[in-house]
Design an enzyme around this catalytic site. Structure first.
Site: not given
Length: 262
Positions: A2-3, A59, A249
């Site tokens: 979730p962003e 967030k 990442r």
């Protein structure tokens, strides 16, 4: 993961499901998602309270009540759902808030990397969010440019550092940099003023569109829509997309649209 757009969607769930409703009971099915508060403390603090207007910062979701504030962070797999009290409980439903009007708010999370915090007042909220930078959707251009110009690391690392800018994750950072024509590995402090302004403009446009969708949408015209293809190609120029890792990442970019810095 979730962003910002996902959490903004969860804020809307909270508004539609719980705003103005009284909390009749709190059922903690897994205390492993609670941080700095016990099951008993959460129940005693929340039961009988009424949810008011929620906020989002990056967030983080701030579920205000007429008493304390519940802060939620969704980690990699968290969600917020509205259900009925008699709906079947899923395996990963960790905390259930049964509300007046036959509504139930559920915090669901498979991996439990984050969870719930409780703040008694505004100073306590500020302490919990003290390491967060400005919200990516609310930051003005001058503050954005100033934050980036002082960073010496990769531009993608700066964009996803929540202490620099709150709300952007892996998908959004790659999408925004692709739209701005900037390679993720370029150093943040070498960007020109023109490049920083272009980056800010594309960040704002991307976020507005993603917030409307409630996620980072995997559209055909977006980099996000192709990054997981077996042989991904750029939706703008057709070049083969490249993959690498930056600060641990997975990173995707187009070598033609995002050329090496010179």
């Amino acid at each position: 993961m979730p962003e910002l757009p996902d959490v903004e969607g969860f804020r809307k769930v909270l508004v539609s499901c719980a705003k103005g409703r009284r909390i009749r009971s709190v059922d903690v099915r897994d205390k492993g998602v609670l941080h700095g508060v016990s099951v008993r403390q959460l129940r005693e603090s929340m039961e009988g309270r009424r949810f008011t207007e929620p906020e989002r910062h990056g967030k983080w979701l701030l579920a205000h009540t007429d008493g304390p504030t519940l802060l939620l962070h969704f980690g990699m797999t968290g969600r917020l759902l509205c259900a009925r009290p008699d709906d079947a409980v899923e395996t990963h439903d960790r905390v259930l808030f049964t509300l007046s009007g036959d509504h139930q708010l559920r915090y669901r999370d498979q991996r439990k990397l984050q969870g719930l915090w409780l703040a008694d007042d505004d100073p306590a909220v500020a302490r919990l969010l003290g390491r967060q930078g400005p919200d990516a959707l609310a930051v003005d251009r001058e503050e954005f440019e100033s934050a980036l110009s002082s960073r010496r690391g990769h531009i993608k690392t700066a964009l996803t550092d929540q202490s620099v800018l709150a709300g952007l994750g892996n998908l959004l950072a790659d999408e925004i940099l692709w739209r701005a024509g900037l390679r993720p590995s370029i150093r943040a402090d070498v960007l020109t003023e023109t490049e920083r302004r272009r980056l800010y403009t594309h960040m704002r446009r991307t976020l507005r569109s993603a917030v409307t969708a409630g996620c980072v949408p995997p559209r055909d015209s977006w980099l996000t829509g192709h990054r997981d293809d077996p042989a991904p190609s750029c939706p703008r120029c057709g070049a083969h997309l490249r993959r690498s890792r930056l600060a641990g990442r997975g990173t995707v970019w187009c070598p033609r649209c995002q050329p090496d810095e010179t």
